[in-house]
Design a protein around this motif. Structure first.
Motif, PDB file in Angstrom:
ATOM      1  N   ARG A 190       0.853  -1.194   0.147  1.00 35.12           N
ATOM      2  CA  ARG A 190      -0.070  -0.035  -0.011  1.00 35.12           C
ATOM      3  C   ARG A 190       0.756   1.278  -0.098  1.00 35.12           C
ATOM      4  N   PRO A 191       0.373   2.380  -0.398  1.00 33.57           N
ATOM      5  CA  PRO A 191       0.827   3.464  -0.490  1.00 33.57           C
ATOM      6  C   PRO A 191       1.241   4.068   1.073  1.00 33.57           C
ATOM      7  N   VAL A 192       2.429   4.698   1.093  1.00 32.41           N
ATOM      8  CA  VAL A 192       2.793   5.366   2.565  1.00 32.41           C
ATOM      9  C   VAL A 192       1.724   6.248   3.112  1.00 32.41           C
ATOM     10  N   ARG A 193       1.171   6.883   2.201  1.00 29.46           N
ATOM     11  CA  ARG A 193      -0.002   7.771   2.514  1.00 29.46           C
ATOM     12  C   ARG A 193      -1.100   6.951   3.487  1.00 29.46           C
ATOM     13  N   THR A 194      -1.456   5.902   2.741  1.00 26.17           N
ATOM     14  CA  THR A 194      -2.261   5.047   3.403  1.00 26.17           C
ATOM     15  C   THR A 194      -2.041   4.693   4.981  1.00 26.17           C
ATOM     16  N   ILE A 195      -0.910   4.425   5.022  1.00 20.37           N
ATOM     17  CA  ILE A 195      -0.328   4.032   6.457  1.00 20.37           C
ATOM     18  C   ILE A 195      -0.142   5.451   7.366  1.00 20.37           C
ATOM     19  N   ARG A 196       0.228   6.291   6.700  1.00 18.03           N
ATOM     20  CA  ARG A 196       0.258   7.553   7.616  1.00 18.03           C
ATOM     21  C   ARG A 196      -1.084   7.851   8.017  1.00 18.03           C
ATOM     22  N   ASP A 197      -2.309   7.968   7.062  1.00 14.39           N
ATOM     23  CA  ASP A 197      -3.557   8.389   7.620  1.00 14.39           C
ATOM     24  C   ASP A 197      -3.993   7.357   8.632  1.00 14.39           C
ATOM     25  N   ALA A 198      -3.822   6.109   8.415  1.00 13.94           N
ATOM     26  CA  ALA A 198      -4.156   5.000   9.666  1.00 13.94           C
ATOM     27  C   ALA A 198      -3.380   5.651  10.870  1.00 13.94           C
ATOM     28  N   VAL A 199      -2.156   5.649  10.898  1.00 14.02           N
ATOM     29  CA  VAL A 199      -1.597   6.223  12.088  1.00 14.02           C
ATOM     30  C   VAL A 199      -2.145   7.388  12.877  1.00 14.02           C
ATOM     31  N   LEU A 200      -2.445   8.332  11.709  1.00 12.40           N
ATOM     32  CA  LEU A 200      -3.092   9.684  12.274  1.00 12.40           C
ATOM     33  C   LEU A 200      -4.615   9.429  12.896  1.00 12.40           C
ATOM     34  N   ALA A 201      -5.438   8.408  12.343  1.00 12.97           N
ATOM     35  CA  ALA A 201      -6.477   8.114  12.959  1.00 12.97           C
ATOM     36  C   ALA A 201      -6.587   7.463  14.223  1.00 12.97           C
ATOM     37  N   ARG A 202      -5.488   6.658  14.298  1.00 14.48           N
ATOM     38  CA  ARG A 202      -5.341   5.839  15.649  1.00 14.48           C
ATOM     39  C   ARG A 202      -4.792   6.781  16.847  1.00 14.48           C
ATOM     40  N   TYR A 203      -3.665   7.316  16.623  1.00 18.57           N
ATOM     41  CA  TYR A 203      -2.983   7.590  17.441  1.00 18.57           C
ATOM     42  C   TYR A 203      -2.898   9.468  17.298  1.00 18.57           C
ATOM     43  N   LYS A 204      -2.762   9.855  18.667  1.00 23.65           N
ATOM     44  CA  LYS A 204      -2.736  11.427  18.796  1.00 23.65           C
ATOM     45  C   LYS A 204      -1.362  12.059  18.543  1.00 23.65           C
TER      46      LYS A 204
ATOM     47  N   GLU B 268       3.099  16.219  10.755  1.00 21.76           N
ATOM     48  CA  GLU B 268       4.668  16.340  10.570  1.00 21.76           C
ATOM     49  C   GLU B 268       5.470  15.119  11.339  1.00 21.76           C
ATOM     50  N   ARG B 269       5.049  15.130  12.700  1.00 18.82           N
ATOM     51  CA  ARG B 269       5.807  14.159  13.425  1.00 18.82           C
ATOM     52  C   ARG B 269       5.460  12.789  12.892  1.00 18.82           C
ATOM     53  N   CYS B 270       4.238  12.279  12.563  1.00 24.36           N
ATOM     54  CA  CYS B 270       3.818  11.275  12.234  1.00 24.36           C
ATOM     55  C   CYS B 270       4.510  11.010  10.845  1.00 24.36           C
ATOM     56  N   GLU B 271       4.792  11.733   9.850  1.00 23.40           N
ATOM     57  CA  GLU B 271       5.397  11.363   8.744  1.00 23.40           C
ATOM     58  C   GLU B 271       6.949  11.306   8.974  1.00 23.40           C
ATOM     59  N   LYS B 272       7.607  12.393   9.583  1.00 22.50           N
ATOM     60  CA  LYS B 272       9.091  12.058  10.068  1.00 22.50           C
ATOM     61  C   LYS B 272       9.402  10.744  10.573  1.00 22.50           C
ATOM     62  N   ASP B 273       8.490  10.305  11.685  1.00 20.02           N
ATOM     63  CA  ASP B 273       8.840   9.037  12.303  1.00 20.02           C
ATOM     64  C   ASP B 273       8.538   7.819  11.362  1.00 20.02           C
ATOM     65  N   LEU B 274       7.312   7.969  10.742  1.00 25.88           N
ATOM     66  CA  LEU B 274       6.966   6.992   9.766  1.00 25.88           C
ATOM     67  C   LEU B 274       8.098   6.607   8.804  1.00 25.88           C
ATOM     68  N   PHE B 275       8.723   7.880   8.150  1.00 30.21           N
ATOM     69  CA  PHE B 275       9.698   7.790   7.158  1.00 30.21           C
ATOM     70  C   PHE B 275      10.888   7.148   7.633  1.00 30.21           C
ATOM     71  N   ASP B 276      11.262   7.567   8.940  1.00 30.89           N
ATOM     72  CA  ASP B 276      12.375   6.911   9.740  1.00 30.89           C
ATOM     73  C   ASP B 276      12.216   5.457   9.670  1.00 30.89           C
ATOM     74  N   LEU B 277      11.187   4.858  10.292  1.00 28.71           N
ATOM     75  CA  LEU B 277      10.934   3.415  10.376  1.00 28.71           C
ATOM     76  C   LEU B 277      11.196   2.789   9.062  1.00 28.71           C
ATOM     77  N   LEU B 278      10.331   3.346   8.066  1.00 28.22           N
ATOM     78  CA  LEU B 278      10.219   2.480   6.776  1.00 28.22           C
ATOM     79  C   LEU B 278      11.820   2.556   6.086  1.00 28.22           C
ATOM     80  N   SER B 279      12.390   3.508   6.441  1.00 28.23           N
ATOM     81  CA  SER B 279      13.933   3.672   5.957  1.00 28.23           C
ATOM     82  C   SER B 279      14.632   2.677   6.809  1.00 28.23           C
ATOM     83  N   ARG B 280      14.522   2.421   7.952  1.00 25.01           N
ATOM     84  CA  ARG B 280      15.153   1.347   8.570  1.00 25.01           C
ATOM     85  C   ARG B 280      15.013   0.080   8.321  1.00 25.01           C
ATOM     86  N   LEU B 281      13.731  -0.374   8.018  1.00 21.02           N
ATOM     87  CA  LEU B 281      13.093  -1.757   7.851  1.00 21.02           C
ATOM     88  C   LEU B 281      13.613  -1.884   6.428  1.00 21.02           C
TER      89      LEU B 281
END
Length: 95
Positions: free
Chosen positions: A50-64, A68-81
């Motif tokens: 799935r697109p990164v955008r879909t994952i970002r949106d799911a995280v934003l819907a579930r977590y406070k 900006e922080r969500c995208e940074k942390d998501l890109f960091d994690l995906l880059s490490r994986l």
């Protein structure tokens, strides 16, 4: 990688859910990788490509968290994986 990039699990890994966390073994490198509850939520979202955008949106819907922080942390994690060979990243198909 950007928000439209498609991310997916690589076949050369095995993972196990331990409570609300995940442990992943990269079969090629033989390295274990542990994910906290948020990382585990993201890992489960990668079960289908799935697109990164879909994952970002799911995280934003579930977590406070701020977008900006969500995208940074998501890109960091995906880059490490990706660097560990646990996920693949490809550009979306042109329409």
């Amino acid at each position: 990688m950007d928000l439209e990039s498609i991310v997916y699990l690589q076949p050369d890994q095995v993972s196990s859910e331990l409570g609300d966390e995940h442990v992943i073994l990269g079969l090629n490198a033989g390295v274990y990788f542990g994910l906290n509850p948020l990382g585990s939520f993201i890992w489960k979202a990668l079960a289908d490509a799935r697109p990164v955008r879909t994952i970002r949106d799911a995280v934003l819907a579930r977590y406070k968290v701020t977008p900006e922080r969500c995208e940074k942390d998501l890109f960091d994690l995906l880059s490490r994986l990706s660097a560990e060979g646990l996920i693949g990243i490809r550009e979306p198909l042109a329409s």
